[in-house]
Design a protein around this motif. Sequence first.
Motif, mmCIF file in Angstrom:
data_model
loop_
_atom_site.group_PDB
_atom_site.id
_atom_site.type_symbol
_atom_site.label_atom_id
_atom_site.label_comp_id
_atom_site.label_asym_id
_atom_site.label_seq_id
_atom_site.Cartn_x
_atom_site.Cartn_y
_atom_site.Cartn_z
ATOM 1 N N ALA A 436 36.886 56.241 51.838
ATOM 2 C CA ALA A 436 36.944 56.231 50.372
ATOM 3 C C ALA A 436 38.286 56.786 49.888
ATOM 4 C CB ALA A 436 35.800 57.043 49.789
ATOM 5 N N SER A 437 38.815 57.794 50.611
ATOM 6 C CA SER A 437 40.128 58.347 50.255
ATOM 7 C C SER A 437 41.220 57.298 50.434
ATOM 8 C CB SER A 437 40.439 59.574 51.120
ATOM 9 O OG SER A 437 39.530 60.623 50.871
ATOM 10 N N LEU A 438 41.161 56.585 51.552
ATOM 11 C CA LEU A 438 42.151 55.531 51.792
ATOM 12 C C LEU A 438 42.042 54.450 50.725
ATOM 13 C CD1 LEU A 438 44.359 54.282 53.561
ATOM 14 C CD2 LEU A 438 42.542 53.216 54.925
ATOM 15 N N LEU A 439 40.818 54.067 50.382
ATOM 16 C CA LEU A 439 40.611 53.034 49.361
ATOM 17 C C LEU A 439 41.155 53.502 48.013
ATOM 18 C CD1 LEU A 439 39.367 50.238 48.853
ATOM 19 C CD2 LEU A 439 37.207 51.386 48.290
ATOM 20 N N VAL A 448 46.634 45.881 49.033
ATOM 21 C CA VAL A 448 45.455 45.022 49.226
ATOM 22 C C VAL A 448 45.028 44.992 50.688
ATOM 23 C CG1 VAL A 448 44.575 42.673 49.023
ATOM 24 C CG2 VAL A 448 46.037 43.610 47.225
ATOM 25 N N ARG A 449 45.982 44.963 51.624
ATOM 26 C CA ARG A 449 45.638 44.826 53.050
ATOM 27 C C ARG A 449 44.807 46.023 53.541
ATOM 28 N NH1 ARG A 449 47.419 46.597 57.977
ATOM 29 N NH2 ARG A 449 49.110 47.839 57.061
ATOM 30 N N LEU A 450 45.290 47.229 53.282
ATOM 31 C CA LEU A 450 44.548 48.394 53.752
ATOM 32 C C LEU A 450 43.285 48.634 52.932
ATOM 33 C CD1 LEU A 450 47.263 51.037 54.736
ATOM 34 C CD2 LEU A 450 45.911 49.552 56.210
ATOM 35 N N ALA A 451 43.310 48.188 51.691
ATOM 36 C CA ALA A 451 42.106 48.318 50.861
ATOM 37 C C ALA A 451 40.947 47.537 51.484
ATOM 38 C CB ALA A 451 42.381 47.817 49.449
ATOM 39 N N TRP A 452 41.245 46.326 51.971
ATOM 40 C CA TRP A 452 40.192 45.528 52.595
ATOM 41 C C TRP A 452 39.707 46.191 53.884
ATOM 42 C CZ3 TRP A 452 36.385 42.615 51.914
ATOM 43 C CH2 TRP A 452 35.826 41.877 52.952
ATOM 44 N N LEU A 472 37.319 47.803 45.061
ATOM 45 C CA LEU A 472 38.054 46.690 45.670
ATOM 46 C C LEU A 472 38.328 45.597 44.631
ATOM 47 C CD1 LEU A 472 39.280 45.602 48.272
ATOM 48 C CD2 LEU A 472 37.047 44.602 48.831
ATOM 49 N N ALA A 473 37.345 45.318 43.782
ATOM 50 C CA ALA A 473 37.542 44.325 42.718
ATOM 51 C C ALA A 473 38.640 44.775 41.758
ATOM 52 C CB ALA A 473 36.230 44.108 41.963
ATOM 53 N N ASN A 474 38.673 46.074 41.461
ATOM 54 C CA ASN A 474 39.735 46.621 40.601
ATOM 55 C C ASN A 474 41.114 46.399 41.210
ATOM 56 O OD1 ASN A 474 38.985 47.933 38.067
ATOM 57 N ND2 ASN A 474 37.622 49.168 39.321
ATOM 58 N N ILE A 475 41.221 46.604 42.519
ATOM 59 C CA ILE A 475 42.503 46.413 43.198
ATOM 60 C C ILE A 475 42.922 44.949 43.136
ATOM 61 C CG2 ILE A 475 43.699 46.568 45.435
ATOM 62 C CD1 ILE A 475 41.820 48.990 46.044
ATOM 63 N N TYR A 476 41.961 44.061 43.386
ATOM 64 C CA TYR A 476 42.269 42.625 43.271
ATOM 65 C C TYR A 476 42.721 42.279 41.854
ATOM 66 C CZ TYR A 476 40.092 41.656 47.826
ATOM 67 O OH TYR A 476 39.793 41.599 49.170
ATOM 68 N N ALA A 477 42.000 42.815 40.865
ATOM 69 C CA ALA A 477 42.340 42.515 39.470
ATOM 70 C C ALA A 477 43.729 43.024 39.111
ATOM 71 C CB ALA A 477 41.305 43.122 38.536
ATOM 72 N N SER A 478 44.107 44.180 39.658
ATOM 73 C CA SER A 478 45.398 44.791 39.314
ATOM 74 C C SER A 478 46.581 43.973 39.810
ATOM 75 C CB SER A 478 45.477 46.213 39.883
ATOM 76 O OG SER A 478 45.556 46.182 41.298
ATOM 77 N N PHE A 482 42.176 37.077 40.664
ATOM 78 C CA PHE A 482 40.897 37.009 39.959
ATOM 79 C C PHE A 482 39.868 36.163 40.701
ATOM 80 C CE2 PHE A 482 43.830 38.347 36.617
ATOM 81 C CZ PHE A 482 43.144 39.456 36.156
ATOM 82 N N ASP A 483 40.309 35.266 41.568
ATOM 83 C CA ASP A 483 39.344 34.532 42.403
ATOM 84 C C ASP A 483 38.626 35.497 43.347
ATOM 85 O OD1 ASP A 483 39.978 32.153 41.214
ATOM 86 O OD2 ASP A 483 41.364 31.488 42.807
ATOM 87 N N GLU A 484 39.380 36.449 43.882
ATOM 88 C CA GLU A 484 38.778 37.452 44.773
ATOM 89 C C GLU A 484 37.839 38.373 43.997
ATOM 90 O OE1 GLU A 484 38.926 37.467 47.933
ATOM 91 O OE2 GLU A 484 40.409 35.880 48.126
ATOM 92 N N VAL A 485 38.215 38.650 42.751
ATOM 93 C CA VAL A 485 37.332 39.462 41.903
ATOM 94 C C VAL A 485 35.991 38.745 41.730
ATOM 95 C CG1 VAL A 485 36.981 40.430 39.590
ATOM 96 C CG2 VAL A 485 39.244 40.552 40.661
#
Length: 635
Positions: A436-439, A448-452, A472-478, A482-485
């Motif tokens: 969770a800290s890494l995320l 994005v890579r390490l978030a996944w 994770l959706a927030n990171i994609y949105a940022s 938006f397809d990943e969101v």
Amino acid sequence: MPSRAAIRMKPPSFSVSLTTASQLHDAIDRLLSLLRADASHAPAARAIAAAVASLRPPSTLLSNRILHLLSSHPATLPDALALLSSLPSTDVCSYNTLVAALGRSPRGLASARALFDRMPRRDHFSWSAIVSAHVRHGQPRAALAIYRRMLREPGGSGADNEFTASSALAAATAARCARAGRELHCHVVRRGIDADAVVWSALADMYAKFGRLDDARSVFDRMPVRDVVSWTAMLDRYFDAGRDGEGFRLFVRMMRSGILPNEFTYAGVLRACAEFTSEKLGKQVHGRMAKSRTGDSCFAGSALVHMYSKYGDMGTAMRVFRGMPKPDLVSWTAMISGYAQNGQPDEALHCFDMLLSSGFRPDHVTFVGVLSACAHAGLVDKGLGIFHSIKDKYGIEHTADHYACVIDLLSRSGLFERAEDMINTMPVKPNKFLWASLLGGCRIHKNVRLAWWAAEALFEIEPENPATYVTLANIYASVGLFDEVENMRRTMELRGITKMPASSWIEVGTRVHVFLVGDKSHPQAEEIYALLKKLYVKMREEGYVADTGFVLHDVEDEQKQQDIGYHSERLAVAFGIIATPKGSPIKVFKNLRICGDCHTTIKLISKIVQREIIVRDSNRFHHFKNGSCSCRDYW
């Protein structure tokens, strides 16, 4: 009698001459506590055993006392077993002593059972000891089988009393066997054993651990005698189950019944006040403690420090700490962790230095607080230095929580290569806090890579936690993915996972006011929204531009600004400005992490209205004052 030649034993700090049986008894009394603490007294114990063996014949009483002495330390337990087999006269007490001693160690459980099975006669202590030993060493179902065997044996039911029944109830609890627990409850009622306080307590504990808190309460209400221990245990059950309201009501009932709370009662209530974020109630409990002088104990004092830290009131926490006659390590650790959570890393590290100069040796929990302070302040070199000192200087093995703090430190600072290397080489298995800290660090720096990678690990550990999906959706949105969101949304729907609704609350007077995003249900909603509109005009004059990267939807910018403009914490802050005296601090609590745009907004509001605004989110405290935050925009 032994020969008149004195039998002398000279282990460290023990020397005695034995010439009579009474001297043997005196020597046994002196040696019992010494041998339990220090195996160097084993020769003295063996010498006394030899003296007893020379008696012709030794009395059963004296033999049993020697067995008790020799079985009090693992070093002399084999001597006790040898003595038992050589004694011409033994009774049930002789065997009970050794069954109980062997049952204290997991390695001795099989020997205890073998000796128990060889006993010519057994009493309630024998059965209770062997049942308890199996529960203690993780074999509760075997313990239940032994108890049932007791009831089947001829005369076995005569050994059934409050002690054996309590041991059996503990076995049913440990085995998570609700059916066996209910059967035992019926059994003790039929046998009339339920008049004993120990049995009542075991019954209440069993039902609470089965998740049947109402049944536990029913047992508690029927107890013929309820002392402070019983009340405290029932309060803790409510608080542990998250039923704080019922726990507080029971506490009031306890006070009215004339039972005086002890330090453990107060500590449990204070912890609940901290989690419940009821500052007014917490202060009332503190007042009662002060009148009863219970707060003088380190245990209750540490709970007070923790509570005020959770309220964001480190000034009062420090006053409580300074008022403690002799703070212990737990108290120091509570202060360090409190400063860390309240965005005061310099004070946390100063407190740590003071702890060391006071002669205390920090433990692994203390280091979690210190490393957390370094992580929240971005003190990479300082944090890594402390991390390495844990093992190199203090000889403490690194825990998964220590690694989680360091990964938090590195990832917040954007040092992802070092964080990745550490995760791949660390000797302990990463826990959910580390991932969770890494995320969280990936969210700050849009990695994005390490978030996944972190999210995949969290999906394995706690697949039903919505926070991972949302972050994770927030990171994609940022980064505009938006397809990943949308894929993340569909995954949540397929798995039946719903996002926890964001809520914020503020205590004003005797009421707690709760707000949701876009909430218009509050009686003063019109006034709240009107104030926010005025504040937004002044904020734009200060150069504020909404950061719409915190909105997940792929919609027009104007709509995004409306979405974030009425987040729950903003509504609570606006209500606080309206409902509290001018110039007084405003304190808001939120169940989720504050978003970046709300953080910027509340900083500006604190400058415009000239009020200190304190927001506690799911991660930490933010103290906003004169347009800046205690976290230094680093959280």
